[in-house]
Design an enzyme around this catalytic site. Structure first.
Site, PDB file in Angstrom:
ATOM      1  CB  THR A  73      10.698  58.430  53.130  1.00  0.00           C
ATOM      2  OG1 THR A  73      10.338  58.875  54.405  1.00  0.00           O
ATOM      3  CG2 THR A  73      10.409  59.519  52.136  1.00  0.00           C
ATOM      4  N   GLY A 117       7.161  64.749  60.338  1.00  0.00           N
ATOM      5  CA  GLY A 117       8.523  64.514  60.029  1.00  0.00           C
ATOM      6  C   GLY A 117       9.179  65.660  58.997  1.00  0.00           C
ATOM      7  N   GLY A 154      15.391  59.543  55.868  1.00  0.00           N
ATOM      8  CA  GLY A 154      16.311  59.258  56.969  1.00  0.00           C
ATOM      9  C   GLY A 154      15.626  59.848  58.271  1.00  0.00           C
ATOM     10  N   GLY A 186      14.188  61.918  60.302  1.00  0.00           N
ATOM     11  CA  GLY A 186      13.537  63.399  59.823  1.00  0.00           C
ATOM     12  C   GLY A 186      13.816  64.581  60.808  1.00  0.00           C
TER      13      GLY A 186
HETATM   14  N1  ASP Z   1      12.304  61.066  56.664  1.00  0.00           N
HETATM   15  C1  ASP Z   1      11.200  60.141  57.189  1.00  0.00           C
HETATM   16  C2  ASP Z   1      10.528  60.540  58.465  1.00  0.00           C
HETATM   17  O1  ASP Z   1      11.181  61.142  59.470  1.00  0.00           O
HETATM   18  C3  ASP Z   1      11.410  58.682  57.456  1.00  0.00           C
HETATM   19  C4  ASP Z   1      12.378  58.235  56.463  1.00  0.00           C
HETATM   20  O2  ASP Z   1      12.608  58.760  55.587  1.00  0.00           O
HETATM   21  O3  ASP Z   1      13.056  57.150  56.804  1.00  0.00           O
HETATM   22  O4  ASP Z   1       9.292  60.932  58.427  1.00  0.00           O
END
Ligand code: ASP
Length: 307
Positions: A174, A204, A226, A228
């Site tokens: 992200t 997400g 992370g 989500g």
């Molecule tokens: N938070 C993002 C999602 O779950 C993915 C990420 O940040 O790694 O869509």
């Protein structure tokens, strides 16, 4: 008043063992370009909102990061992007979910905030708002990267074989930015392609205000990255603000608790970048790394990947 800016390129970093000096230099350069884009706005006395938008656009334009160009693919082989902006002055926010088309999804989120009475939009009408705002669109060739496509094939193969890839963070990523401008205002912006192999239609934490994105001048601005689903269930971003407001915690204490306790103890790998109204910056993460960078007026920009 001094300004502060922090950016992230996701907590789903390449494993240290697979990193090469060339790749590492390219990531640092990408983060540096994002800091430069935002800092140029802040140095000239521009708003935190414009600064985070500029930083996130720079990260979306960089195919190394999972947002805009270079976004990951769903289990159907499509790219579906989520993005958000929030203005700490009045808690105005705009988000788009599961869209494909605008070159910079963060600008589409901003168009929702500025040109509609709504906070979150998806589907053809979200694209219509972006089009009406004059945003640039691009096709599949622009957004496609071979590395993300290969990652999808590998993820689908492992799924079929019933195997774990041993490092779920690898599939994530992200981008985001938080800033405090010279007038003391805060803002946050986040943009993502989500996870490699996510179910088509999955949304997400990024475009969910209070989960992956939050800004309020009274407390802080936060952009998360992370797992989500866990960020949503623990309302990670607004929980940091709530701990500051109700428990009197510092930005550092509040962000650390959310990342190292609430998220970590519940399978929520990832991290946040956060800034408070005094311009303090904190960048906690519980994963192996998080592509990140920060700068404050009068100081040299810093970028980092691992612990
Ligand atoms: N938070 C993002 C999602 O779950 C993915 C990420 O940040 O790694 O869509």
């Amino acid at each position: 008043m001094r300004y502060s800016l922090a950016v992230h390129g996701g907590a789903g970093t390449i494993l240290k063992t697979n990193m090469t000096p060339e790749k590492e230099a390219a990531y640092h350069a990408g983060l540096r370009r994002a800091l430069d884009a935002g800092e140029t706005v802040l140095r000239a006395g521009g708003s935190a909102l414009d600064a985070v938008t500029a930083s996130v656009c720079a990260l979306e334009d960089e195919p190394l990061f999972n947002a805009g160009r270079g976004a990951v693919f769903t289990d159907q082989g499509e790219q579906e992007m989520d993005a958000a902006v929030m203005d700490g002055r009045d808690r105005r926010a705009g988000t788009v979910a599961s869209i494909f088309g605008p070159k910079n999804p963060v600008l589409a989120a901003r168009a929702v905030m500025e040109h509609t009475v709504h906070v979150t939009m998806t589907g053809p009408n979200a694209l219509a708002v972006a089009r009406k705002a004059g945003l640039e669109f691009a096709g599949k060739d622009y957004f496609f990267t071979q590395a993300r496509w290969d990652a999808l094939q590998e993820t689908l193969r492992l799924k079929k074989a019933g195997e774990d890839d041993g490092d779920p963070a690898r599939r994530h990523g992200t981008v985001g930015a938080v800033a405090r401008d010279q007038d003391g205002n805060l803002a946050a912006a986040t943009s993502t392609g989500g996870w490699t192999g996510k179910a088509a239609g999955r949304i997400g934490d990024t475009p969910v205000i209070g989960a992956g994105t939050f800004a309020d001048n009274a407390t802080c601005a936060v952009s998360g990255t992370g797992h989500g689903e866990i960020f949503m269930r623990w309302t990670a971003a607004s929980e940091i603000a709530a701990r500051m407001r109700h428990a009197g915690e510092s930005l550092e204490q509040a962000a650390r608790h959310v990342v190292m306790v609430d998220l970590k103890e519940n399978d929520g790998s990832g991290g946040v970048i956060a800034i408070d109204r005094d311009g303090n910056i904190t960048l906690p993460f519980n994963s192996e790394g998080m592509y990140r960078g920060s700068v404050r007026s009068g100081e040299q920009p810093q970028t980092a990947i691992y612990r």
